[in-house]
Write a protein that holds these residues in place. Structure first.
Motif, mmCIF file in Angstrom:
data_model
loop_
_atom_site.group_PDB
_atom_site.id
_atom_site.type_symbol
_atom_site.label_atom_id
_atom_site.label_comp_id
_atom_site.label_asym_id
_atom_site.label_seq_id
_atom_site.Cartn_x
_atom_site.Cartn_y
_atom_site.Cartn_z
ATOM 1 N N ARG A 20 5.694 5.177 -4.561
ATOM 2 C CA ARG A 20 6.408 6.294 -3.935
ATOM 3 C C ARG A 20 7.144 5.923 -2.655
ATOM 4 N NH1 ARG A 20 1.599 10.595 -4.354
ATOM 5 N NH2 ARG A 20 0.558 8.733 -3.678
ATOM 6 N N ASP A 21 6.512 5.072 -1.827
ATOM 7 C CA ASP A 21 7.082 4.873 -0.498
ATOM 8 C C ASP A 21 6.614 3.556 0.120
ATOM 9 O OD1 ASP A 21 4.428 5.358 0.426
ATOM 10 O OD2 ASP A 21 4.840 7.495 0.638
ATOM 11 N N GLY A 22 7.068 3.316 1.332
ATOM 12 C CA GLY A 22 6.718 2.092 2.038
ATOM 13 C C GLY A 22 5.239 1.946 2.331
ATOM 14 N N GLN A 23 4.556 3.057 2.533
ATOM 15 C CA GLN A 23 3.117 2.990 2.779
ATOM 16 C C GLN A 23 2.412 2.412 1.543
ATOM 17 O OE1 GLN A 23 1.272 6.729 3.791
ATOM 18 N NE2 GLN A 23 -0.604 5.743 4.469
ATOM 19 N N GLU A 24 2.810 2.867 0.369
ATOM 20 C CA GLU A 24 2.213 2.327 -0.855
ATOM 21 C C GLU A 24 2.554 0.851 -1.037
ATOM 22 O OE1 GLU A 24 1.712 6.312 -3.601
ATOM 23 O OE2 GLU A 24 3.139 4.788 -4.250
ATOM 24 N N SER A 25 3.798 0.489 -0.778
ATOM 25 C CA SER A 25 4.161 -0.926 -0.944
ATOM 26 C C SER A 25 3.411 -1.804 0.055
ATOM 27 C CB SER A 25 5.673 -1.137 -0.849
ATOM 28 O OG SER A 25 6.161 -0.900 0.441
ATOM 29 N N ASP A 26 3.160 -1.292 1.246
ATOM 30 C CA ASP A 26 2.411 -2.057 2.254
ATOM 31 C C ASP A 26 0.981 -2.336 1.814
ATOM 32 O OD1 ASP A 26 4.651 -2.031 3.897
ATOM 33 O OD2 ASP A 26 3.872 -0.472 5.231
ATOM 34 N N VAL A 27 0.289 -1.314 1.305
ATOM 35 C CA VAL A 27 -1.103 -1.533 0.906
ATOM 36 C C VAL A 27 -1.190 -2.440 -0.320
ATOM 37 C CG1 VAL A 27 -2.036 0.541 2.012
ATOM 38 C CG2 VAL A 27 -1.314 0.652 -0.391
ATOM 39 N N ILE A 28 -0.233 -2.309 -1.226
ATOM 40 C CA ILE A 28 -0.204 -3.191 -2.399
ATOM 41 C C ILE A 28 0.063 -4.628 -1.968
ATOM 42 C CG2 ILE A 28 1.068 -3.769 -4.512
ATOM 43 C CD1 ILE A 28 -0.875 -1.364 -4.776
ATOM 44 N N ARG A 61 -11.781 -6.482 -2.026
ATOM 45 C CA ARG A 61 -12.393 -5.189 -2.337
ATOM 46 C C ARG A 61 -12.067 -4.141 -1.280
ATOM 47 N NH1 ARG A 61 -18.334 -5.651 -3.011
ATOM 48 N NH2 ARG A 61 -18.105 -3.540 -3.779
ATOM 49 N N ARG A 62 -12.135 -4.527 -0.013
ATOM 50 C CA ARG A 62 -11.831 -3.590 1.066
ATOM 51 C C ARG A 62 -10.384 -3.106 0.972
ATOM 52 N NH1 ARG A 62 -9.416 -3.054 5.743
ATOM 53 N NH2 ARG A 62 -8.578 -5.162 5.809
ATOM 54 N N LEU A 63 -9.473 -4.042 0.769
ATOM 55 C CA LEU A 63 -8.056 -3.684 0.692
ATOM 56 C C LEU A 63 -7.734 -2.883 -0.567
ATOM 57 C CD1 LEU A 63 -6.565 -7.017 2.036
ATOM 58 C CD2 LEU A 63 -6.532 -4.779 3.188
ATOM 59 N N ALA A 64 -8.396 -3.198 -1.668
ATOM 60 C CA ALA A 64 -8.196 -2.439 -2.900
ATOM 61 C C ALA A 64 -8.670 -0.990 -2.738
ATOM 62 C CB ALA A 64 -8.897 -3.119 -4.066
ATOM 63 N N THR A 65 -9.777 -0.807 -2.035
ATOM 64 C CA THR A 65 -10.287 0.545 -1.761
ATOM 65 C C THR A 65 -9.283 1.323 -0.913
ATOM 66 O OG1 THR A 65 -12.561 -0.199 -1.955
ATOM 67 C CG2 THR A 65 -12.189 1.849 -0.738
ATOM 68 N N LYS A 66 -8.735 0.648 0.098
ATOM 69 C CA LYS A 66 -7.716 1.280 0.952
ATOM 70 C C LYS A 66 -6.477 1.633 0.142
ATOM 71 C CE LYS A 66 -4.931 0.238 5.042
ATOM 72 N NZ LYS A 66 -4.611 -0.783 6.058
ATOM 73 N N ALA A 67 -6.059 0.727 -0.746
ATOM 74 C CA ALA A 67 -4.879 0.987 -1.578
ATOM 75 C C ALA A 67 -5.119 2.169 -2.518
ATOM 76 C CB ALA A 67 -4.511 -0.265 -2.376
ATOM 77 N N LEU A 68 -6.314 2.230 -3.107
ATOM 78 C CA LEU A 68 -6.638 3.335 -3.989
ATOM 79 C C LEU A 68 -6.529 4.667 -3.266
ATOM 80 C CD1 LEU A 68 -7.634 4.499 -6.651
ATOM 81 C CD2 LEU A 68 -9.972 4.041 -5.868
ATOM 82 N N ALA A 69 -7.048 4.735 -2.064
ATOM 83 C CA ALA A 69 -6.974 5.978 -1.285
ATOM 84 C C ALA A 69 -5.512 6.343 -1.020
ATOM 85 C CB ALA A 69 -7.741 5.835 0.014
ATOM 86 N N CYS A 70 -4.702 5.358 -0.715
ATOM 87 C CA CYS A 70 -3.275 5.605 -0.442
ATOM 88 C C CYS A 70 -2.554 6.083 -1.700
ATOM 89 C CB CYS A 70 -2.627 4.336 0.089
ATOM 90 S SG CYS A 70 -0.852 4.489 0.414
ATOM 91 N N LEU A 71 -2.802 5.407 -2.822
ATOM 92 C CA LEU A 71 -2.112 5.748 -4.067
ATOM 93 C C LEU A 71 -2.573 7.099 -4.627
ATOM 94 C CD1 LEU A 71 -2.226 2.239 -5.736
ATOM 95 C CD2 LEU A 71 -0.230 3.340 -4.723
ATOM 96 N N ALA A 72 -3.794 7.487 -4.314
ATOM 97 C CA ALA A 72 -4.335 8.749 -4.843
ATOM 98 C C ALA A 72 -3.950 9.964 -4.012
ATOM 99 C CB ALA A 72 -5.873 8.649 -4.915
ATOM 100 N N ARG A 73 -3.310 9.755 -2.897
ATOM 101 C CA ARG A 73 -2.972 10.896 -2.027
ATOM 102 C C ARG A 73 -1.943 11.808 -2.637
ATOM 103 N NH1 ARG A 73 1.996 9.500 0.312
ATOM 104 N NH2 ARG A 73 2.263 7.279 0.547
#
Length: 73
Positions: A20-28, A61-73
């Motif tokens: 969707r946006d830059g925030q998602e691309s950053d966490v990925i 794992r930590r970063l994947a958890t953070k990415a999941l939270a971002c993508l699920a918003r």
């Protein structure tokens, strides 16, 4: 075969298609970098146990958890 080229191409190129946006691309980008770091240490022929016991796997794992939270918003 990889599902995405994000280890070679910046995830920002996927904004508007699967991101969707830059925030998602950053966490990925962060998750991919962490996985690549483990891959460079372990190689493609290492066992799952070797990958999961790698010192960097907890960061993946930590970063994947953070990415999941971002993508699920």
């Amino acid at each position: 075969m990889d599902d995405t080229p994000w280890d070679l191409v910046d995830p920002v190129t996927s904004i508007g298609t699967i991101l969707r946006d830059g925030q998602e691309s950053d966490v990925i980008r962060d998750v991919v970098a962490a996985v690549v770091a483990v891959s460079e240490r372990q190689g493609s022929m290492s066992s799952d146990a070797a990958w999961f016991s790698d010192s960097g796997w907890s960061e993946v794992r930590r970063l994947a958890t953070k990415a999941l939270a971002c993508l699920a918003r």
